[in-house]
Enzyme design. Structure first.
Site, PDB file in Angstrom:
ATOM      1  N   ALA A 280       0.829  -1.204   0.000  1.00  0.00           N
ATOM      2  CA  ALA A 280       0.000   0.000   0.000  1.00  0.00           C
ATOM      3  C   ALA A 280       0.865   1.255   0.000  1.00  0.00           C
ATOM      4  CB  ALA A 280      -0.925  -0.002   1.212  1.00  0.00           C
TER       5      ALA A 280
ATOM      6  N   GLY B 257       1.196  -5.189   1.515  1.00  0.00           N
ATOM      7  CA  GLY B 257       0.088  -5.465   0.611  1.00  0.00           C
ATOM      8  C   GLY B 257       0.517  -6.085  -0.696  1.00  0.00           C
TER       9      GLY B 257
ATOM     10  N   GLU C 270       0.469  -9.566  -0.017  1.00  0.00           N
ATOM     11  CA  GLU C 270      -0.929  -9.976   0.132  1.00  0.00           C
ATOM     12  C   GLU C 270      -1.593 -10.207  -1.223  1.00  0.00           C
ATOM     13  OE1 GLU C 270      -2.454  -8.165   4.312  1.00  0.00           O
ATOM     14  OE2 GLU C 270      -1.630  -6.708   2.902  1.00  0.00           O
TER      15      GLU C 270
ATOM     16  N   GLU D  47       4.134  -4.698   8.276  1.00  0.00           N
ATOM     17  CA  GLU D  47       3.247  -3.609   8.687  1.00  0.00           C
ATOM     18  C   GLU D  47       3.390  -3.241  10.156  1.00  0.00           C
ATOM     19  OE1 GLU D  47       1.062  -5.395   5.099  1.00  0.00           O
ATOM     20  OE2 GLU D  47       2.399  -6.071   6.692  1.00  0.00           O
TER      21      GLU D  47
END
Length: 257
Positions: free
Chosen positions: A61, A106, A109, A130
């Site tokens: 992200a 992310g 992910e 994170e």
């Protein structure tokens, strides 16, 4: 930011948002549109998710956007990412993440949401760091990584923020195949994907459904689902063709029905 292309039964979703394929809401929407294109294209039977960038699969992200946005805006992006990533498990086609650069937060992910992960050896890292931002992996990492490698090791990685080499990720089992370099990765991923695309597409779709849905059910319910799916294959054209081809000692001609 995300380009869809196809060739010989294989679809490609190519991530291309320099410098790191970091994602914001627009990127997630573009990824979702690419997934829909691949899902709805009858010529595409297998999908490879890859990066156009040399150093990154995806850096995750966009942290700068997180800092600038209020929490409700960030959460809208997270909820949309959940919808998009979750859709991969519902589509009766195999999605393969082709990883040859950093896959962090992310970005990892995205790869975890795919059905398989193939990687190249190299000087890059994979992980869910994170916690170092005071956050948690919020687009599927806390759930998908433990399902792949077990809760103990996954928990250790997430609470420490430790990142791994491709070799370490392969040993732990969340990278299924590891190749010596980027070119070999691309060649062998394509070879594997094209073989799947020529294969028993209906059976592959049923296997995927049995695995994903069965893992969330009690064993007896999961076995009931397995029986239902194999019965459907016994009645299918592909099932009859596969058995007949075996008896006649010839390659089967599967049609996905």
């Amino acid at each position: 930011m995300v380009e869809f292309s196809k060739n010989n039964g294989v679809g490609f979703l190519t991530l291309n948002r320099p410098p790191a394929n970091s994602y914001n809401r627009d990127f997630i929407e573009a990824f979702g549109r690419g997934i829909d294109q691949a899902a709805n294209d009858p010529e595409v039977r297998v999908v490879v998710v890859r990066s156009a960038l040399e150093r990154f699969f995806s850096g995750g992200a966009d942290v700068k956007a997180f800092a600038e946005n209020p929490p409700d805006v960030n959460m809208a992006m997270v909820r949309r990412a959940h919808e998009v990533f979750n859709s991969l498990a519902q589509i009766p086609k195999i999605f393969i993440a082709e990883i040859a650069g950093h896959a962090l937060g992310g970005g990892l992910e995205i790869a975890l949401a795919c059905d398989l992960r193939f990687a190249a050896q190299g000087e890059y890292r994979l992980g869910l760091p994170e916690v170092t931002l005071g956050l948690l992996p919020g687009t599927g990492g806390t759930q998908r990584l433990p399902r792949l490698i077990g809760w103990g090791k996954a928990l250790e990685l997430m609470i420490s923020g430790q990142t791994l080499t491709p070799e370490e990720a392969h040993r732990l089992g969340f990278v299924e195949r590891l190749y010596p370099d980027r070119d070999t990765l691309a060649q062998e991923t394509l070879r594997f994907a094209e073989a799947l695309a020529r294969g028993a597409g209906l059976a592959i779709a049923h296997i995927k459904r049995a695995v994903y849905e069965g893992l969330d059910r009690p064993l007896e319910d999961a076995l009931r689902l397995e029986r239902e799916l194999v019965e459907a294959l016994f009645y299918s054209e592909d099932g009859r063709e596969g058995v007949q081809a075996f008896l006649e000692k010839r390659p089967p001609n599967f049609k996905g029905r």
